[in-house]
Design a protein around this motif. Structure first.
Motif, PDB file in Angstrom:
ATOM      1  N   TYR A  68       0.832  -1.201   0.000  1.00  0.00           N
ATOM      2  CA  TYR A  68       0.000   0.000   0.000  1.00  0.00           C
ATOM      3  C   TYR A  68       0.870   1.256   0.000  1.00  0.00           C
ATOM      4  O   TYR A  68       0.614   2.200  -0.753  1.00  0.00           O
ATOM      5  CB  TYR A  68      -0.932  -0.017   1.214  1.00  0.00           C
ATOM      6  CG  TYR A  68      -1.772   1.234   1.351  1.00  0.00           C
ATOM      7  CD1 TYR A  68      -2.833   1.478   0.479  1.00  0.00           C
ATOM      8  CD2 TYR A  68      -1.512   2.159   2.348  1.00  0.00           C
ATOM      9  CE1 TYR A  68      -3.603   2.617   0.606  1.00  0.00           C
ATOM     10  CE2 TYR A  68      -2.285   3.300   2.484  1.00  0.00           C
ATOM     11  CZ  TYR A  68      -3.325   3.524   1.605  1.00  0.00           C
ATOM     12  OH  TYR A  68      -4.091   4.660   1.729  1.00  0.00           O
ATOM     13  N   LEU A  86      -6.974  -0.632   5.869  1.00  0.00           N
ATOM     14  CA  LEU A  86      -6.128  -1.092   4.768  1.00  0.00           C
ATOM     15  C   LEU A  86      -6.604  -2.440   4.237  1.00  0.00           C
ATOM     16  O   LEU A  86      -6.557  -2.696   3.037  1.00  0.00           O
ATOM     17  CB  LEU A  86      -4.671  -1.189   5.216  1.00  0.00           C
ATOM     18  CG  LEU A  86      -3.963   0.133   5.483  1.00  0.00           C
ATOM     19  CD1 LEU A  86      -2.587  -0.108   6.093  1.00  0.00           C
ATOM     20  CD2 LEU A  86      -3.857   0.948   4.218  1.00  0.00           C
ATOM     21  N   SER A 105      -7.779  -3.094   0.501  1.00  0.00           N
ATOM     22  CA  SER A 105      -7.113  -4.082  -0.350  1.00  0.00           C
ATOM     23  C   SER A 105      -8.090  -5.134  -0.868  1.00  0.00           C
ATOM     24  O   SER A 105      -7.915  -5.648  -1.963  1.00  0.00           O
ATOM     25  CB  SER A 105      -5.960  -4.745   0.397  1.00  0.00           C
ATOM     26  OG  SER A 105      -6.440  -5.568   1.433  1.00  0.00           O
TER      27      SER A 105
END
Length: 157
Positions: free
Chosen positions: A25, A142, A146
């Motif tokens: 990321y 996150l 994702s």
């Protein structure tokens, strides 16, 4: 003889105390430079580890990722390592409100000076994370990004 330490993705993540997904990321966001090689032979080096550690220190100082990126932009490895070794300022713990404490302001608006990070998941779908959210909360955000960001058609983000 000069020895250069390199890390595979999983090794770097363990050494920095982050998830491999976080490393990817940060590369995607431009907080970390792209690794040297692609595929199974991808190698991360000293700068990657230093940047990850510096990012953590700056996050603990409650800086949003945009500001962290700006602070690290153009910095050399030695400067980044100095940032990474700095202890973040400790915030005084707020006392727990008693039973007679006033309720939060109606409307749930952000308190003055409170900073939020916006994570765009898909066209018209955003996730907001307070900049001082615990690491566990950031990892959840996150993880959601994702898992679902790849479902958005190219160009919708």
């Amino acid at each position: 003889m000069l020895f250069v330490t390199t890390y595979k993705l999983d090794e770097l993540a363990v050494e920095a105390g982050v998830a491999p997904r976080t490393v990817r990321y940060y590369v995607q966001r431009g907080l970390l430079p792209a690794p040297e090689f692609r595929g199974k032979d991808t190698a991360y080096g000293r700068e990657h580890l230093a940047r990850l550690r510096a990012i953590r220190v700056l996050q603990q100082a409650h800086l949003p990722l945009e500001e962290i990126q700006a602070r690290l932009a153009g910095a050399g490895v030695d400067e980044i390592e100095r940032i990474a070794k700095a202890a973040p300022p400790r915030a005084a713990a707020a006392p727990c409100p008693g039973p007679d404490a006033a309720p939060p302001a109606p409307g749930g608006g952000a308190a003055r000076g409170e900073r939020w990070e916006r994570v765009e998941i898909a066209d018209g779908v955003e996730l907001h994370v307070r900049s001082d959210a615990p690491e566990r909360s950031r990892r959840i955000a996150l993880d959601i990004e994702s898992r679902y960001a790849t479902l958005a058609p190219k160009g919708s983000r």
